[in-house]
Design a protein around this motif. Structure first.
Motif, PDB file in Angstrom:
ATOM      1  N   VAL A 101      15.209  -8.559 -27.634  1.00 36.70           N
ATOM      2  CA  VAL A 101      15.404  -9.275 -26.381  1.00 36.70           C
ATOM      3  C   VAL A 101      16.124 -10.585 -26.677  1.00 36.70           C
ATOM      4  N   SER A 102      17.119 -10.915 -25.863  1.00 39.91           N
ATOM      5  CA  SER A 102      17.768 -12.217 -25.940  1.00 39.91           C
ATOM      6  C   SER A 102      17.097 -13.142 -24.938  1.00 39.91           C
ATOM      7  N   PRO A 103      16.709 -14.361 -25.347  1.00 37.47           N
ATOM      8  CA  PRO A 103      16.011 -15.241 -24.402  1.00 37.47           C
ATOM      9  C   PRO A 103      16.881 -15.726 -23.255  1.00 37.47           C
ATOM     10  N   GLY A 104      18.200 -15.766 -23.440  1.00 42.04           N
ATOM     11  CA  GLY A 104      19.069 -16.206 -22.363  1.00 42.04           C
ATOM     12  C   GLY A 104      18.696 -17.594 -21.866  1.00 42.04           C
ATOM     13  N   ASP A 105      18.902 -17.845 -20.574  1.00 36.85           N
ATOM     14  CA  ASP A 105      18.620 -19.135 -19.958  1.00 36.85           C
ATOM     15  C   ASP A 105      17.951 -18.865 -18.613  1.00 36.85           C
ATOM     16  N   GLY A 106      17.081 -19.750 -18.190  1.00 43.86           N
ATOM     17  CA  GLY A 106      16.442 -19.577 -16.894  1.00 43.86           C
ATOM     18  C   GLY A 106      14.934 -19.476 -17.003  1.00 43.86           C
ATOM     19  N   LEU A 107      14.303 -19.133 -15.884  1.00 45.49           N
ATOM     20  CA  LEU A 107      12.847 -19.048 -15.832  1.00 45.49           C
ATOM     21  C   LEU A 107      12.309 -17.734 -16.365  1.00 45.49           C
ATOM     22  N   ASN A 108      13.160 -16.714 -16.472  1.00 50.06           N
ATOM     23  CA  ASN A 108      12.685 -15.366 -16.738  1.00 50.06           C
ATOM     24  C   ASN A 108      13.317 -14.767 -17.984  1.00 50.06           C
TER      25      ASN A 108
END
Length: 446
Positions: A362-369
Motif C-alpha cells: 500500500v502507498s500512503p499517498g496524501d489525505g485523510l484516507n
C-alpha cells in the motif's frame, strides 16, 4: 425493444415514456429504442423523437450516452461520507478528520459577532483580502475574484449550474470523490470518467473526455480522494497542455486538503484557460461543520457564482467568515493545523507499512484516507472483517466505471493507536488469506 406509445408529438412521446418510468415498467439502466426506431414505429419525424428524449434528459429521467444510446437514469443515491449509523463495529470507513485535531473556535467566535445587516457586502473584506493572497499560488491570472460559499460541494454545484445545462457532460476522476459525483448526478449532468493513476488524472483520459465534448472538468491536484494521489509537476504540465486546446471548458480545481497536504501544489489551470475556478474548503482542518469554502475564479465565472449569493437571502454567515479568518491567521492555530497534517501523514504511513509488511503493498499517498488494493474481492474482505469487529468501506461506490471496481478498500485509520493499527493490519491480512489459498500465518505470500 419496443415500447407501446400513443403520443405523436414530442411532449406526448415524452409523457408516455415518463409514465412508464415512474410506474417502474422501465427500470434504471434500461436502453430506450433508438430515435430511428421510434420515429419509424410512430410515423413521426426523427427530430420529434430527439426533442422528446431531450425533454426526458432535462427532467433527469434518462441519460444520453452518445453511441451507447439513451438509458433510463439511475436514481440511486450516491454513498456519502461519515459514520455508519447503528453499528457496534469499529468504523474505519468514515472519511472524517480527527475531532481532537480540529481547532477550538470559541475565542475566534467571540471576536466575530458584529451585526451584519441586509445590503452589506456578502464577503467579509478581511477574509477576501487574506484569501486573495492564499488562493493566488500558481494561478497565471491577475484578475482572479474571490467567492465564499457554504462548502466545496456548494461551490461546485453553483459553478456547474452557471456554466452548464442539464445533460451536459462533466469529466470526473475515476475513482471519484463521492461529493463531486453526487453533485454532478443530482444536477442532471453526465459524468464522463477519467482514469486516475499514481500521479493523478491521466493525460489520455482527459484528452478522450475533452474530445467527447465535456463542458467542465473537475480535478483534484493533490490528496485525491479516495486514492491519495497528487499531481506531479510533469503530469500537471501535460494536463495544462491538453486543456489549452479547450480554453472555454470550465476547469474546476478542488484543492480540498490544502493546508494539511504534504504534497506540493501543481496546478492544471494554465494561462490559456478562460473559464476556471480553484476551490479550497475549510472542512478538513477547521471541521466539516464550518461549512465554508473559498473559490478563486475568473471574473465571468465569479459573476455567475455570485448570482445566488445575494445580500438579502443566501450569503454565507459573516460570523462564520470572521471566525474562519481569525483561525487561519492565528499563529497558534496554524501550528496546530501543521501538527494535524503531520499526524495524518504519520499514522497513514505507519498503517501502510504494516500492511506492506503483511504482503498487502500500500502507498500512503496524501489525505485523510488510505486506498488499499486487495488480491481478493472487496465485498468478501468486508464480510470477513465484520466478523472480526471492523466496519470498512469498499471502493466500489467511488468508481464511475464498474469494470475497475471490486478490489479496493478505502480506510480511515489515522485515529488508531499502535495496538489497534497492528490488530487491524493482522485482521485484514487474515481476511485476505482466508479468501485466497497459499497464505501462512496471516501473511500473504507471492
Amino acid at each position: 425493444m419496443t415500447i407501446d406509445m400513443t403520443g405523436r408529438s414530442a411532449s406526448g412521446i415524452a409523457a408516455d415514456l415518463r409514465e412508464r418510468i415512474e410506474r417502474g415498467e422501465l427500470t434504471p439502466g434500461t436502453l430506450l429504442p433508438s430515435v430511428r426506431a421510434v420515429a419509424a414505429d410512430l410515423g413521426v419525424n426523427r427530430n420529434t423523437v430527439v426533442a422528446a428524449y431531450r425533454q426526458l434528459a432535462q427532467a433527469g429521467l434518462v441519460e444520453a450516452r452518445g453511441r451507447s444510446g439513451t438509458r433510463v437514469a439511475d436514481r440511486t443515491a450516491v454513498a456519502q461520507e461519515g459514520y455508519a449509523p447503528d453499528t457496534v463495529l469499529r468504523d474505519v470507513g468514515t472519511g472524517n478528520p480527527d475531532p481532537t485535531l480540529i481547532p477550538d473556535p470559541t475565542a475566534a467566535l467571540a471576536r466575530s459577532t458584529r451585526p451584519v445587516l441586509y445590503g452589506e457586502p456578502v464577503i467579509d473584506p478581511g477574509l477576501e483580502a487574506w484569501a486573495r493572497g492564499w488562493m493566488a499560488d500558481q494561478l497565471p491570472h491577475d484578475d482572479l475574484l474571490i467567492t465564499v460559499t457554504s462548502g466545496a460541494s456548494d461551490a461546485i454545484e453553483r459553478l456547474l449550474a452557471q456554466a452548464l445545462q442539464r445533460d451536459d457532460a462533466v469529466a470526473l476522476e475515476d475513482p471519484c470523490f463521492l461529493s463531486a459525483l453526487h453533485t454532478v448526478r443530482t444536477g442532471g449532468y453526465r459524468a464522463v470518467p477519467v482514469a486516475v493513476d499514481a500521479e493523478g488524472m491521466t493525460v489520455d483520459g482527459l484528452r478522450d473526455a475533452l474530445e467527447a465534448g465535456v463542458r467542465a472538468v473537475i480535478c483534484t491536484p493533490r490528496a485525491h480522494n479516495p486514492t491519495g494521489a497528487s499531481l506531479s509537476a510533469e503530469r500537471a504540465a501535460a494536463l495544462r497542455e491538453v486543456l489549452a486546446e479547450y480554453p472555454f471548458v470550465l476547469v474546476i480545481e478542488d484543492d480540498h486538503f490544502s493546508l494539511l497536504s504534504r504534497a506540493p501544489l501543481h496546478s492544471v489551470i494554465g494561462p490559456a484557460q478562460r473559464r476556471w475556478a480553484r476551490i479550497r474548503s475549510m472542512s478538513k482542518f477547521l471541521g466539516p461543520d464550518t461549512c465554508l469554502a473559498v473559490t478563486a475564479s475568473d471574473p465571468d465565472t465569479a459573476d455567475g457564482l455570485a448570482v445566488r449569493l445575494t445580500p438579502g437571502t443566501t450569503w454565507v454567515s459573516h460570523i462564520l467568515q470572521r471566525m474562519t479568518l481569525a483561525l487561519v491567521t492565528d499563529d497558534a492555530v496554524r501550528a496546530d493545523i501543521e501538527a494535524a497534517a503531520e499526524h495524518y501523514a504519520g499514522r497513514n504511513a505507519a498503517f501502510a507499512a504494516a500492511l506492506t509488511e503483511r504482503g498487502l503493498p500500500v502507498s500512503p499517498g496524501d489525505g485523510l484516507n488510505l486506498w488499499v488494493p486487495l488480491p481478493v474481492p472487496a465485498a468478501s474482505a468486508r464480510e470477513e472483517l465484520m466478523r472480526r469487529g471492523w466496519l470498512v468501506r469498499e471502493g466500489d461506490p467511488f468508481f464511475l466505471s464498474p469494470d475497475h471496481a471490486g478490489a479496493f478498500l478505502r480506510l480511515t485509520v489515522h485515529d488508531l493507536d499502535d495496538a489497534s493499527t497492528t490488530t487491524l493490519a493482522d485482521d485484514l491480512a487474515a481476511a485476505a488469506g482466508a479468501l485466497r489459498p497459499g497464505i501462512r500465518g496471516g501473511r500473504i505470500e507471492a
